[in-house]
Design a protein around this motif. Structure first.
Motif, mmCIF file in Angstrom:
data_model
loop_
_atom_site.group_PDB
_atom_site.id
_atom_site.type_symbol
_atom_site.label_atom_id
_atom_site.label_comp_id
_atom_site.label_asym_id
_atom_site.label_seq_id
_atom_site.Cartn_x
_atom_site.Cartn_y
_atom_site.Cartn_z
ATOM 1 N N SER A 182 24.159 33.137 -38.292
ATOM 2 C CA SER A 182 25.114 32.807 -38.971
ATOM 3 C C SER A 182 25.949 31.566 -38.575
ATOM 4 O O SER A 182 26.552 30.990 -39.241
ATOM 5 C CB SER A 182 26.530 34.035 -39.255
ATOM 6 O OG SER A 182 25.625 35.106 -39.769
ATOM 7 N N ALA A 183 25.826 31.372 -37.350
ATOM 8 C CA ALA A 183 26.358 30.077 -36.934
ATOM 9 C C ALA A 183 25.954 28.753 -37.597
ATOM 10 O O ALA A 183 26.778 27.739 -37.410
ATOM 11 C CB ALA A 183 26.425 29.838 -35.234
ATOM 12 N N LEU A 184 24.927 28.745 -38.084
ATOM 13 C CA LEU A 184 24.216 27.598 -38.671
ATOM 14 C C LEU A 184 25.261 27.180 -39.998
ATOM 15 O O LEU A 184 25.395 26.088 -40.393
ATOM 16 C CB LEU A 184 22.772 27.769 -39.187
ATOM 17 C CG LEU A 184 22.012 26.657 -39.887
ATOM 18 C CD1 LEU A 184 22.085 25.646 -39.243
ATOM 19 C CD2 LEU A 184 20.711 27.177 -40.259
ATOM 20 N N ASP A 185 25.845 28.231 -40.416
ATOM 21 C CA ASP A 185 26.893 28.084 -41.651
ATOM 22 C C ASP A 185 27.943 27.808 -41.206
ATOM 23 O O ASP A 185 29.047 27.621 -42.136
ATOM 24 C CB ASP A 185 26.758 29.406 -42.607
ATOM 25 C CG ASP A 185 25.451 29.840 -42.912
ATOM 26 O OD1 ASP A 185 24.492 28.944 -43.322
ATOM 27 O OD2 ASP A 185 25.279 30.958 -43.014
ATOM 28 N N MET A 186 28.283 27.274 -40.126
ATOM 29 C CA MET A 186 29.492 27.031 -39.665
ATOM 30 C C MET A 186 29.733 25.335 -39.231
ATOM 31 O O MET A 186 28.682 24.982 -38.734
ATOM 32 C CB MET A 186 30.135 28.043 -38.642
ATOM 33 C CG MET A 186 30.326 29.385 -38.745
ATOM 34 S SD MET A 186 31.425 29.906 -40.071
ATOM 35 C CE MET A 186 32.875 29.872 -38.977
#
Length: 250
Positions: free
Chosen positions: A108-112
């Motif tokens: 999910s960190a890829l979307d931040m």
């Protein structure tokens, strides 16, 4: 004992093309030729070639090699500048490694945006997408303020807002807006840079507004947008009332 161009290049770990190029730009002195017309290189040429290679391997530009070899103040400044560039590059690569580690640990960190990865688990997907879109327009100061704002404990209404159904009744939307308004008001007071796109955006206001509007419409349903409009109306009414009261007291 003398070496051909090919042998010299092999000894120095480079190519004949490179050796010829150094001749052309005056970095490497041309050797004498033998009776057969072929170049005859000696150990002096090898040492010179190895010295040039060492400097270029350190990042010194070919045009700066003579200056660096002189050892004067200009040489020291060239090396200081090069060291500063390398330090910045190392810092950049270390940051990239930290971000890669965060993505490997949590997809999910890829979307931040950068430096926001630790918040990935605390935000729903729609809010992560909205945040990533807004990172394209906000100034570093605005992003820092946003990070601080998002790092605070979540309000009890936020989960309800995230799960709001598109067909939620009007009374549900109004109650949710009334619960959200005080918190939004406080956020504006704590981080005034986020209350006005004219201050928080690094782009023209019209461009920034188009990004925000398109992102809101893309990632939120009609009930979400209605609640946000109601929050805005409540804040506007409060400001108007406060202004009128201040005028009356004067």
């Amino acid at each position: 004992m003398a070496w051909s161009t090919r042998q010299l290049a092999e000894l120095a770990g480079t190519t004949t093309k490179t050796v010829r190029h150094y001749h052309e730009i005056g970095l490497l002195e041309a050797p004498e030729r033998g009776p057969n017309g072929y170049k005859r290189y000696g150990v002096g040429h090898l040492v010179r070639l190895l010295r040039i290679r060492r400097l270029t391997d350190l990042g010194v530009a070919l045009a700066d090699v003579p200056a660096v070899e002189s050892g004067d103040e200009k040489a020291r400044q060239i090396l200081r500048d090069l060291d500063a560039e390398l330090a910045a590059d190392i810092e950049c690569r270390q940051r990239m490694r930290r971000e890669l580690a965060a993505v490997m640990e949590n997809r999910s960190a890829l979307d931040m945006p950068p430096n926001f990865q630790t918040l990935a688990d605390d935000l729903p997907e729609t809010q992560r997408s909205l945040l990533l879109a807004c990172s394209s327009i906000l100034t570093p100061d605005a992003m820092a303020a946003l990070q601080e704002q998002l790092s605070r404990p979540r309000g009890d209404y936020e989960a309800e807002f995230a799960a709001l159904d598109e067909d939620a009744p009007e009374d549900v939307r109004q109650r949710l807006a009334e619960r959200m308004a005080p918190d939004v008001r406080q956020q504006h007071r704590d981080h005034p840079v986020l209350a006005d796109l004219g201050f928080s955006s690094r782009l023209e206001t019209t461009v920034a507004e188009s990004v925000v509007v398109h992102a809101l419409v893309e990632f939120y349903n009609r009930a979400h947008l209605d609640v946000l409009q109601r929050v805005h109306a409540i804040l506007f009414q409060d400001d108007t009332t406060e202004s009128e009261n201040n005028d009356a007291r004067r």
